[in-house]
Structures are given as structure tokens and as C-alpha cells.
Design a protein around this motif. Structure first.
Motif, PDB file in Angstrom:
ATOM      1  N   GLU A 104     -10.655 -54.903 -96.358  1.00 34.68           N
ATOM      2  CA  GLU A 104      -9.233 -55.340 -95.887  1.00 34.68           C
ATOM      3  C   GLU A 104      -8.656 -55.997 -96.495  1.00 34.68           C
ATOM      4  O   GLU A 104      -7.623 -56.303 -96.890  1.00 34.68           O
ATOM      5  CB  GLU A 104      -9.806 -56.374 -95.297  1.00 34.68           C
ATOM      6  CG  GLU A 104     -11.018 -55.770 -94.028  1.00 34.68           C
ATOM      7  CD  GLU A 104     -11.362 -56.193 -92.864  1.00 34.68           C
ATOM      8  OE1 GLU A 104     -11.326 -56.718 -91.597  1.00 34.68           O
ATOM      9  OE2 GLU A 104     -12.476 -57.460 -93.617  1.00 34.68           O
ATOM     10  N   LYS A 105      -9.367 -56.629 -98.064  1.00 33.82           N
ATOM     11  CA  LYS A 105      -8.788 -57.333 -99.023  1.00 33.82           C
ATOM     12  C   LYS A 105      -8.206 -56.928 -98.966  1.00 33.82           C
ATOM     13  O   LYS A 105      -5.877 -56.746 -99.795  1.00 33.82           O
ATOM     14  CB  LYS A 105      -9.516 -58.185 -99.868  1.00 33.82           C
ATOM     15  CG  LYS A 105      -8.698 -58.901-101.340  1.00 33.82           C
ATOM     16  CD  LYS A 105      -9.750 -60.003-101.838  1.00 33.82           C
ATOM     17  CE  LYS A 105      -9.215 -60.460-102.848  1.00 33.82           C
ATOM     18  NZ  LYS A 105     -10.176 -60.589-103.432  1.00 33.82           N
ATOM     19  N   ARG A 106      -7.984 -55.324 -99.742  1.00 35.93           N
ATOM     20  CA  ARG A 106      -7.011 -54.341-100.643  1.00 35.93           C
ATOM     21  C   ARG A 106      -6.249 -53.666 -99.710  1.00 35.93           C
ATOM     22  O   ARG A 106      -5.253 -53.743-100.035  1.00 35.93           O
ATOM     23  CB  ARG A 106      -8.066 -53.247-100.724  1.00 35.93           C
ATOM     24  CG  ARG A 106      -7.001 -52.626-101.487  1.00 35.93           C
ATOM     25  CD  ARG A 106      -6.246 -52.747-103.301  1.00 35.93           C
ATOM     26  NE  ARG A 106      -5.593 -51.917-104.019  1.00 35.93           N
ATOM     27  CZ  ARG A 106      -3.817 -51.814-103.109  1.00 35.93           C
ATOM     28  NH1 ARG A 106      -3.498 -52.554-102.534  1.00 35.93           N
ATOM     29  NH2 ARG A 106      -3.029 -50.917-104.060  1.00 35.93           N
TER      30      ARG A 106
ATOM     31  N   THR B 254       0.018 -57.662-100.292  1.00 36.29           N
ATOM     32  CA  THR B 254       1.280 -57.009-100.229  1.00 36.29           C
ATOM     33  C   THR B 254       1.795 -57.019-101.497  1.00 36.29           C
ATOM     34  O   THR B 254       3.227 -56.160-101.541  1.00 36.29           O
ATOM     35  CB  THR B 254       1.722 -58.305 -99.177  1.00 36.29           C
ATOM     36  OG1 THR B 254       1.653 -59.288-100.114  1.00 36.29           O
ATOM     37  CG2 THR B 254       1.550 -58.704 -97.834  1.00 36.29           C
ATOM     38  N   LYS B 255       1.680 -57.668-102.806  1.00 35.74           N
ATOM     39  CA  LYS B 255       1.558 -56.923-103.724  1.00 35.74           C
ATOM     40  C   LYS B 255       2.273 -55.446-104.177  1.00 35.74           C
ATOM     41  O   LYS B 255       2.262 -54.990-105.297  1.00 35.74           O
ATOM     42  CB  LYS B 255       1.311 -57.795-104.890  1.00 35.74           C
ATOM     43  CG  LYS B 255       1.238 -59.717-104.290  1.00 35.74           C
ATOM     44  CD  LYS B 255       1.418 -59.728-106.269  1.00 35.74           C
ATOM     45  CE  LYS B 255       1.703 -61.492-105.340  1.00 35.74           C
ATOM     46  NZ  LYS B 255       1.680 -62.768-106.852  1.00 35.74           N
TER      47      LYS B 255
ATOM     48  N   THR C 232      -6.098 -52.668 -88.525  1.00 39.02           N
ATOM     49  CA  THR C 232      -5.971 -53.608 -88.425  1.00 39.02           C
ATOM     50  C   THR C 232      -5.004 -54.903 -89.288  1.00 39.02           C
ATOM     51  O   THR C 232      -4.280 -55.154 -89.634  1.00 39.02           O
ATOM     52  CB  THR C 232      -6.985 -55.023 -87.442  1.00 39.02           C
ATOM     53  OG1 THR C 232      -7.291 -54.258 -85.951  1.00 39.02           O
ATOM     54  CG2 THR C 232      -5.937 -56.365 -87.959  1.00 39.02           C
ATOM     55  N   ALA C 233      -6.187 -54.442 -90.462  1.00 37.33           N
ATOM     56  CA  ALA C 233      -5.423 -54.891 -92.301  1.00 37.33           C
ATOM     57  C   ALA C 233      -4.429 -54.399 -92.479  1.00 37.33           C
ATOM     58  O   ALA C 233      -3.654 -54.485 -93.176  1.00 37.33           O
ATOM     59  CB  ALA C 233      -6.876 -55.237 -93.272  1.00 37.33           C
ATOM     60  N   ALA C 234      -4.663 -53.399 -92.449  1.00 36.57           N
ATOM     61  CA  ALA C 234      -2.994 -52.035 -92.950  1.00 36.57           C
ATOM     62  C   ALA C 234      -2.056 -52.133 -92.011  1.00 36.57           C
ATOM     63  O   ALA C 234      -1.165 -51.882 -91.995  1.00 36.57           O
ATOM     64  CB  ALA C 234      -4.117 -50.905 -92.638  1.00 36.57           C
ATOM     65  N   VAL C 235      -2.504 -52.448 -90.606  1.00 36.37           N
ATOM     66  CA  VAL C 235      -0.551 -52.762 -90.265  1.00 36.37           C
ATOM     67  C   VAL C 235      -0.902 -52.906 -89.571  1.00 36.37           C
ATOM     68  O   VAL C 235       1.132 -53.383 -89.868  1.00 36.37           O
ATOM     69  CB  VAL C 235      -1.737 -51.718 -88.518  1.00 36.37           C
ATOM     70  CG1 VAL C 235      -0.384 -52.129 -87.314  1.00 36.37           C
ATOM     71  CG2 VAL C 235      -1.840 -50.562 -88.169  1.00 36.37           C
ATOM     72  N   ASP C 236      -0.796 -54.342 -90.295  1.00 40.21           N
ATOM     73  CA  ASP C 236      -0.570 -55.869 -90.106  1.00 40.21           C
ATOM     74  C   ASP C 236       0.852 -55.716 -91.073  1.00 40.21           C
ATOM     75  O   ASP C 236       1.804 -55.692 -90.794  1.00 40.21           O
ATOM     76  CB  ASP C 236      -1.133 -56.983 -90.402  1.00 40.21           C
ATOM     77  CG  ASP C 236      -1.638 -57.213 -89.221  1.00 40.21           C
ATOM     78  OD1 ASP C 236      -1.701 -57.356 -87.574  1.00 40.21           O
ATOM     79  OD2 ASP C 236      -3.334 -57.805 -88.951  1.00 40.21           O
ATOM     80  N   PRO C 237       0.583 -55.592 -92.495  1.00 33.64           N
ATOM     81  CA  PRO C 237       1.935 -55.343 -93.603  1.00 33.64           C
ATOM     82  C   PRO C 237       2.577 -54.211 -92.976  1.00 33.64           C
ATOM     83  O   PRO C 237       3.573 -54.883 -93.713  1.00 33.64           O
ATOM     84  CB  PRO C 237       1.063 -55.299 -94.691  1.00 33.64           C
ATOM     85  CG  PRO C 237      -0.028 -54.763 -94.846  1.00 33.64           C
ATOM     86  CD  PRO C 237      -0.434 -55.271 -92.338  1.00 33.64           C
ATOM     87  N   MET C 238       2.132 -53.224 -92.603  1.00 38.19           N
ATOM     88  CA  MET C 238       2.812 -52.445 -92.399  1.00 38.19           C
ATOM     89  C   MET C 238       4.190 -51.723 -91.454  1.00 38.19           C
ATOM     90  O   MET C 238       5.400 -51.755 -91.108  1.00 38.19           O
ATOM     91  CB  MET C 238       2.110 -50.549 -92.040  1.00 38.19           C
ATOM     92  CG  MET C 238       1.471 -50.081 -92.989  1.00 38.19           C
ATOM     93  SD  MET C 238       0.090 -48.550 -92.264  1.00 38.19           S
ATOM     94  CE  MET C 238      -1.042 -47.888 -93.683  1.00 38.19           C
ATOM     95  N   LYS C 239       3.911 -53.482 -90.192  1.00 34.91           N
ATOM     96  CA  LYS C 239       4.936 -53.691 -89.150  1.00 34.91           C
ATOM     97  C   LYS C 239       5.763 -54.190 -89.754  1.00 34.91           C
ATOM     98  O   LYS C 239       7.002 -54.275 -89.793  1.00 34.91           O
ATOM     99  CB  LYS C 239       3.952 -54.574 -88.003  1.00 34.91           C
ATOM    100  CG  LYS C 239       2.901 -53.550 -87.595  1.00 34.91           C
ATOM    101  CD  LYS C 239       3.295 -54.290 -85.808  1.00 34.91           C
ATOM    102  CE  LYS C 239       1.910 -55.512 -86.508  1.00 34.91           C
ATOM    103  NZ  LYS C 239       1.872 -56.002 -85.664  1.00 34.91           N
ATOM    104  N   GLU C 240       5.521 -54.968 -91.189  1.00 26.08           N
ATOM    105  CA  GLU C 240       6.202 -56.256 -92.113  1.00 26.08           C
ATOM    106  C   GLU C 240       7.551 -55.412 -92.367  1.00 26.08           C
ATOM    107  O   GLU C 240       8.830 -55.739 -92.461  1.00 26.08           O
ATOM    108  CB  GLU C 240       5.401 -56.928 -92.633  1.00 26.08           C
ATOM    109  CG  GLU C 240       4.776 -58.083 -91.616  1.00 26.08           C
ATOM    110  CD  GLU C 240       6.063 -58.344 -90.166  1.00 26.08           C
ATOM    111  OE1 GLU C 240       6.727 -59.062 -91.030  1.00 26.08           O
ATOM    112  OE2 GLU C 240       5.216 -59.489 -89.708  1.00 26.08           O
ATOM    113  N   ARG C 241       7.086 -53.881 -93.216  1.00 25.07           N
ATOM    114  CA  ARG C 241       7.719 -53.509 -94.224  1.00 25.07           C
ATOM    115  C   ARG C 241       8.656 -52.059 -92.655  1.00 25.07           C
ATOM    116  O   ARG C 241       9.762 -51.753 -93.370  1.00 25.07           O
ATOM    117  CB  ARG C 241       6.848 -52.547 -94.894  1.00 25.07           C
ATOM    118  CG  ARG C 241       6.313 -53.025 -95.723  1.00 25.07           C
ATOM    119  CD  ARG C 241       5.949 -52.498 -97.463  1.00 25.07           C
ATOM    120  NE  ARG C 241       4.911 -51.545 -96.460  1.00 25.07           N
ATOM    121  CZ  ARG C 241       3.470 -51.488 -96.221  1.00 25.07           C
ATOM    122  NH1 ARG C 241       3.048 -52.796 -96.760  1.00 25.07           N
ATOM    123  NH2 ARG C 241       2.394 -50.527 -96.284  1.00 25.07           N
ATOM    124  N   GLY C 242       8.054 -51.997 -91.748  1.00 22.10           N
ATOM    125  CA  GLY C 242       8.602 -50.848 -91.347  1.00 22.10           C
ATOM    126  C   GLY C 242       8.412 -49.312 -91.561  1.00 22.10           C
ATOM    127  O   GLY C 242       8.934 -48.230 -90.873  1.00 22.10           O
TER     128      GLY C 242
END
Length: 260
Positions: free
Chosen positions: A70-72, A76-77, A119-129
Motif C-alpha cells: 500500500e505504501k509503495r 506519488t513521487k 484502493t491504494a492504487a486507484v486514489d492517486p490514479m484518479k488524481e492523475r486521470g
């Protein structure tokens, strides 16, 4: 997409995903329980395809292992553009023959880990589109195959239901449901598979190729090979009471814990 994280990457379908995605130019995050095998795999893929191959040792039957992945995924970097939930195993014996603690460990890998990592993957994916999740289930998800099939059915329903929430945000999700695949899964589990006819077997590369083609088309469900599509169509039309008799090797060939 530039980076893919693959769980259960060191053998079988997971290893086939790693080889194919590396050949397509993806950098990789390889996740499995055996660090030495991970390092050997990473070195081979880097040398052959000139991609970056990061190693992350984690046991997804343990909270610490899930948390590490999850942490990896949340870094976001170093964004992960494609998550492949492949790690999985089965227990020897049928329902009530298997200790409850073993059943719960399997559910942790197949259900809790898939939910938490997605869940851990999708959250930043949504932000990036942009991004995607592929989860490996099984044709057993559509057949009466005990707790193993039930856990794979959960994966299918989760993957089918979630895309409606994320499609508009540029995130794709898909479940892959292969039949019998020639991997070390059965041998390691001590399964006797001699009675399974040759025509029912698939190679891991076939599964991965079909899955990635379906994923590129935006499908939410991939059933590799026309013969398995036809078989599932026939099972859907069969009376529910006949399903256990029609389901091949029902309740007989589930073995010890092994990654795919």
C-alpha cells in the motif's frame, strides 16, 4: 502507462505479466514472498529489456506485507500506472476439512489484499486521470468450487462493479478469469491433474496476451480462450442443481499455499 506493480510476480501468470510488460517498456515493481527469486527476476528483466525492476518482498497474507505494498502504491513521487493483483493460492481439502485459520489467510490474500491494494492504487490514479487495475480471478468464480471459487467470485464482482465509479476519472479495472494454466501452481500444491485433458490447458503467455488485449479494449472481464468462453456459456444455461456434477474436479484438487 510507464510503471506496473505485479503481486505474485516470480512464477506462473505473474511472471508472464512481468515478462510481457517489460518487453512493452514498462518499469516494474515486483512483489512476492521470496526475496532471492525476486532479485534474480529483476536482474533478468533489467538486463533483457533495459527497464527498471524494483523488488518488494511482501507476504500478502500478513498485515505488514499488505501495508508495505500500500505504501509503495501511494508514493506519488514514483507513481504506479498499472496494478496487477495476481498473488493467490488454495487450501488442501474441501470446506470444513480445512482449518478456519487457513481459510481466513486465503481470504486475506484474495479479498482483503485485493481491496486494500486496489484502493491504494486507484486514489492517486484518479488524481492523475490515468491508470488501471487488473485482478487475476478464475473460471472457478462462476462454478461451485468451494471457498476458493467463492473468493475468486468476490474478485470478479468487485472488478465488475468498481469501474462505473472510476471510468470517468480515467481509471480502468478488469478481472481475468483463466481456466487451467500450465504453471507450478498445481505441482507445488501436490495436485494430481492427469485426468484434465490436454485441450483444456492454457499457457501463461496466452492468458496475459488475451488479458492485455481485452484491457486495451476497455473490457471489465476477460476470459482467455474461446473454449472457456463457450464452457462458461454452457454452465450458465445448466440447471443450478447440475452444476456440481458438471464442474470438473469439484472440491478435489485444492492444495497447499502457493503463489501463482
Amino acid at each position: 502507462m510507464t510503471t506496473a506493480l505485479i503481486t505474485g510476480s516470480t512464477s506462473g501468470i505473474g511472471a508472464a505479466f512481468a515478462r510481457r510488460l517489460a518487453s512493452d517498456g514498462y518499469d516494474l515493481v515486483l512483489v512476492a514472498r521470496r526475496e532471492q527469486q525476486l532479485r534474480e527476476q529483476a536482474a533478468e528483466l533489467h538486463d533483457r529489456h533495459r527497464v527498471e525492476a524494483e523488488v518488494l518482498r511482501a507476504d500478502l497474507a500478513e498485515d505488514d506485507g499488505i501495508t508495505a505494498v500500500e505504501k509503495r502504491l501511494g508514493d506519488t513521487k514514483r507513481p504506479v500506472d498499472l496494478l496487477v493483483n495476481n498473488a493467490g493460492y488454495a487450501n488442501r481439502g474441501t470446506y470444513l476439512d480445512v482449518p478456519l485459520t487457513d481459510e481466513l489467510r486465503m481470504l486475506k490474500v484474495h479479498c482483503e489484499a485485493v481491496l486494500r491494494l486496489t484502493t491504494a492504487a486507484v486514489d492517486p490514479m484518479k488524481e492523475r486521470g490515468n491508470g488501471g487495475v487488473i485482478s487475476v480471478a478464475s473460471t472457478g468464480a462462476f462454478l461451485p468450487r468451494g471457498t476458493y471459487g467463492a473468493s475468486k467470485a468476490w474478485i470478479v464482482q468487485f472488478m465488475l462493479g468498481a469501474p462505473a465509479d472510476f471510468k470517468a476519472r480515467g481509471v480502468r479495472m478488469m478481472a481475468v478469469c483463466p481456466g487451467y494454466v500450465r504453471t507450478q501452481f498445481h505441482e507445488r500444491a501436490g495436485m494430481v491433474m492427469a485426468e484434465v485433458p490436454n485441450w483444456m490447458w492454457l499457457e501463461p503467455e496466452q492468458v496475459v496476451s488475451a488479458a492485455l488485449k481485452d484491457f486495451a479494449k476497455g473490457k471489465a472481464l476477460s476470459v482467455p480462450a474461446l473454449r472457456y468462453k463457450a464452457m462458461l456459456g454452457m454452465f450458465k444455461m445448466a440447471p443450478r442443481g447440475a452444476m456440481p456434477r458438471l464442474s470438473p474436479n469439484h472440491g478435489r484438487y485444492y492444495g497447499n499455499r502457493n503463489e501463482k
